[in-house]
Motif scaffolding. Structure first.
Motif, PDB file in Angstrom:
ATOM      1  N   MET A 109       0.765  -1.263   0.080  1.00  0.00           N
ATOM      2  CA  MET A 109      -0.152  -0.039  -0.009  1.00  0.00           C
ATOM      3  C   MET A 109       0.678   1.267   0.025  1.00  0.00           C
ATOM      4  O   MET A 109       0.384   2.234   0.298  1.00  0.00           O
ATOM      5  N   ASP A 110       2.253   1.058  -0.102  1.00  0.00           N
ATOM      6  CA  ASP A 110       2.968   2.309  -0.007  1.00  0.00           C
ATOM      7  C   ASP A 110       3.055   3.068  -1.409  1.00  0.00           C
ATOM      8  O   ASP A 110       3.672   3.995  -1.198  1.00  0.00           O
ATOM      9  N   GLY A 111       2.490   2.581  -2.423  1.00  0.00           N
ATOM     10  CA  GLY A 111       2.383   3.369  -3.709  1.00  0.00           C
ATOM     11  C   GLY A 111       1.348   4.470  -3.476  1.00  0.00           C
ATOM     12  O   GLY A 111       1.491   5.209  -4.430  1.00  0.00           O
ATOM     13  N   ILE A 112       0.347   4.199  -2.919  1.00  0.00           N
ATOM     14  CA  ILE A 112      -0.682   5.052  -2.755  1.00  0.00           C
ATOM     15  C   ILE A 112      -0.241   6.361  -1.751  1.00  0.00           C
ATOM     16  O   ILE A 112       0.038   6.029  -0.520  1.00  0.00           O
ATOM     17  N   LYS A 113      -0.013   7.611  -2.137  1.00  0.00           N
ATOM     18  CA  LYS A 113       0.710   8.679  -1.229  1.00  0.00           C
ATOM     19  C   LYS A 113      -0.668   9.220  -0.496  1.00  0.00           C
ATOM     20  O   LYS A 113      -0.330   9.017   0.800  1.00  0.00           O
ATOM     21  N   TYR A 114      -1.639   9.464  -0.850  1.00  0.00           N
ATOM     22  CA  TYR A 114      -2.583  10.407  -0.092  1.00  0.00           C
ATOM     23  C   TYR A 114      -4.001  10.386  -1.091  1.00  0.00           C
ATOM     24  O   TYR A 114      -3.788  10.696  -2.080  1.00  0.00           O
ATOM     25  N   GLU A 158     -11.756  20.914  -5.296  1.00  0.00           N
ATOM     26  CA  GLU A 158     -13.031  21.220  -5.627  1.00  0.00           C
ATOM     27  C   GLU A 158     -13.662  20.116  -6.620  1.00  0.00           C
ATOM     28  O   GLU A 158     -14.628  19.691  -6.439  1.00  0.00           O
ATOM     29  N   LYS A 159     -12.743  19.832  -7.334  1.00  0.00           N
ATOM     30  CA  LYS A 159     -13.212  18.864  -8.342  1.00  0.00           C
ATOM     31  C   LYS A 159     -13.355  17.288  -8.014  1.00  0.00           C
ATOM     32  O   LYS A 159     -14.249  16.799  -8.235  1.00  0.00           O
ATOM     33  N   SER A 160     -12.301  16.963  -6.965  1.00  0.00           N
ATOM     34  CA  SER A 160     -12.583  15.725  -6.351  1.00  0.00           C
ATOM     35  C   SER A 160     -13.744  15.682  -5.449  1.00  0.00           C
ATOM     36  O   SER A 160     -14.289  14.307  -5.379  1.00  0.00           O
ATOM     37  N   LEU A 161     -14.007  16.724  -4.870  1.00  0.00           N
ATOM     38  CA  LEU A 161     -15.010  16.559  -3.938  1.00  0.00           C
ATOM     39  C   LEU A 161     -16.633  16.468  -4.725  1.00  0.00           C
ATOM     40  O   LEU A 161     -17.484  16.070  -4.244  1.00  0.00           O
ATOM     41  N   CYS A 162     -16.507  17.163  -5.958  1.00  0.00           N
ATOM     42  CA  CYS A 162     -17.804  16.874  -6.951  1.00  0.00           C
ATOM     43  C   CYS A 162     -17.728  15.433  -7.369  1.00  0.00           C
ATOM     44  O   CYS A 162     -18.720  14.915  -7.446  1.00  0.00           O
ATOM     45  N   LEU A 163     -16.828  14.958  -7.374  1.00  0.00           N
ATOM     46  CA  LEU A 163     -16.694  13.537  -8.064  1.00  0.00           C
ATOM     47  C   LEU A 163     -17.070  12.540  -6.971  1.00  0.00           C
ATOM     48  O   LEU A 163     -17.414  11.297  -7.386  1.00  0.00           O
ATOM     49  N   LEU A 164     -16.798  12.708  -5.742  1.00  0.00           N
ATOM     50  CA  LEU A 164     -17.514  12.038  -4.577  1.00  0.00           C
ATOM     51  C   LEU A 164     -18.960  11.666  -4.895  1.00  0.00           C
ATOM     52  O   LEU A 164     -19.442  10.704  -4.307  1.00  0.00           O
ATOM     53  N   GLY A 165     -19.734  12.539  -5.421  1.00  0.00           N
ATOM     54  CA  GLY A 165     -20.930  12.302  -5.653  1.00  0.00           C
ATOM     55  C   GLY A 165     -21.299  11.282  -6.649  1.00  0.00           C
ATOM     56  O   GLY A 165     -22.344  10.422  -6.773  1.00  0.00           O
ATOM     57  N   LYS A 166     -20.383  10.985  -7.535  1.00  0.00           N
ATOM     58  CA  LYS A 166     -20.410  10.031  -8.561  1.00  0.00           C
ATOM     59  C   LYS A 166     -19.627   8.703  -8.360  1.00  0.00           C
ATOM     60  O   LYS A 166     -19.558   7.930  -9.101  1.00  0.00           O
ATOM     61  N   ASN A 167     -19.457   8.503  -7.009  1.00  0.00           N
ATOM     62  CA  ASN A 167     -18.767   7.320  -6.330  1.00  0.00           C
ATOM     63  C   ASN A 167     -17.248   7.395  -7.156  1.00  0.00           C
ATOM     64  O   ASN A 167     -16.885   6.028  -7.442  1.00  0.00           O
ATOM     65  N   GLN A 168     -16.680   8.375  -7.191  1.00  0.00           N
ATOM     66  CA  GLN A 168     -15.300   8.345  -7.692  1.00  0.00           C
ATOM     67  C   GLN A 168     -14.417   9.064  -6.970  1.00  0.00           C
ATOM     68  O   GLN A 168     -14.562  10.121  -6.033  1.00  0.00           O
ATOM     69  N   TYR A 169     -13.243   8.262  -6.412  1.00  0.00           N
ATOM     70  CA  TYR A 169     -12.231   8.801  -5.465  1.00  0.00           C
ATOM     71  C   TYR A 169     -11.022   9.182  -6.260  1.00  0.00           C
ATOM     72  O   TYR A 169     -10.663   8.569  -7.118  1.00  0.00           O
ATOM     73  N   THR A 170     -10.100  10.293  -5.517  1.00  0.00           N
ATOM     74  CA  THR A 170      -9.333  10.828  -6.229  1.00  0.00           C
ATOM     75  C   THR A 170      -7.824  10.443  -5.041  1.00  0.00           C
ATOM     76  O   THR A 170      -7.961  10.832  -3.971  1.00  0.00           O
ATOM     77  N   PHE A 171      -6.635   9.939  -5.886  1.00  0.00           N
ATOM     78  CA  PHE A 171      -5.808   9.797  -5.137  1.00  0.00           C
ATOM     79  C   PHE A 171      -4.503  10.013  -6.008  1.00  0.00           C
ATOM     80  O   PHE A 171      -4.303  10.130  -6.709  1.00  0.00           O
ATOM     81  N   ASN A 172      -3.475  10.369  -5.111  1.00  0.00           N
ATOM     82  CA  ASN A 172      -2.040  10.600  -5.666  1.00  0.00           C
ATOM     83  C   ASN A 172      -1.230   9.517  -5.200  1.00  0.00           C
ATOM     84  O   ASN A 172      -1.024   8.815  -4.390  1.00  0.00           O
ATOM     85  N   VAL A 173      -0.776   8.939  -6.392  1.00  0.00           N
ATOM     86  CA  VAL A 173       0.247   7.431  -6.317  1.00  0.00           C
ATOM     87  C   VAL A 173       1.686   7.788  -6.788  1.00  0.00           C
ATOM     88  O   VAL A 173       1.824   8.741  -7.555  1.00  0.00           O
ATOM     89  N   LYS A 174       2.601   7.145  -6.447  1.00  0.00           N
ATOM     90  CA  LYS A 174       3.882   7.118  -6.959  1.00  0.00           C
ATOM     91  C   LYS A 174       3.725   6.816  -8.613  1.00  0.00           C
ATOM     92  O   LYS A 174       3.021   5.926  -9.034  1.00  0.00           O
ATOM     93  N   SER A 175       4.702   7.298  -9.273  1.00  0.00           N
ATOM     94  CA  SER A 175       4.486   7.392 -10.931  1.00  0.00           C
ATOM     95  C   SER A 175       5.034   6.003 -11.294  1.00  0.00           C
ATOM     96  O   SER A 175       4.634   5.784 -12.530  1.00  0.00           O
ATOM     97  N   GLY A 176       5.636   5.066 -10.598  1.00  0.00           N
ATOM     98  CA  GLY A 176       6.097   3.919 -11.215  1.00  0.00           C
ATOM     99  C   GLY A 176       5.113   2.798 -11.235  1.00  0.00           C
ATOM    100  O   GLY A 176       5.311   1.788 -11.773  1.00  0.00           O
ATOM    101  N   PHE A 177       4.114   3.088 -10.702  1.00  0.00           N
ATOM    102  CA  PHE A 177       2.765   1.859 -10.442  1.00  0.00           C
ATOM    103  C   PHE A 177       1.920   2.090 -11.650  1.00  0.00           C
ATOM    104  O   PHE A 177       1.405   3.089 -12.165  1.00  0.00           O
TER     105      PHE A 177
END
Length: 93
Positions: free
Chosen positions: A1-6, A11-30
């Protein structure tokens, strides 16, 4: 689970939560399939789709050399209806 940073809360990601979409920053090698597998395993949800894009890197000058400091990707993960990530559920309301 170390690939997902946070998780990302813009504002855009909070709007996407209503569509059941979640936003994460991950390391670029994965890859998308690795991130999909980790999210399904760690949170116990069913992932329908994974979209990603690279964020523009910030340049930092060290003498005459220009290096980029940001080495991560942003993943938008769409979950199957009926599933949610409990830690981020409070942001929907």
């Amino acid at each position: 689970m170390d690939g997902i940073k946070y998780a990302v809360f813009t504002e855009k990601s909070l709007c996407l939560l209503g569509k059941n979409q979640y936003t994460f920053n991950v390391k670029s090698g994965f890859t998308k399939t690795e991130i999909k597998h980790w999210v399904e395993l760690f949170f116990g949800v069913k992932v329908v789709a994974v979209n990603s894009h690279r964020l523009p890197g910030k340049g930092r000058r060290i003498g005459t050399i220009l290096v980029h400091t940001m080495h991560y990707r942003r993943m938008i993960i769409t979950l199957q209806t009926g599933y949610s990530i409990p830690l981020l559920d409070r942001e929907k309301n």
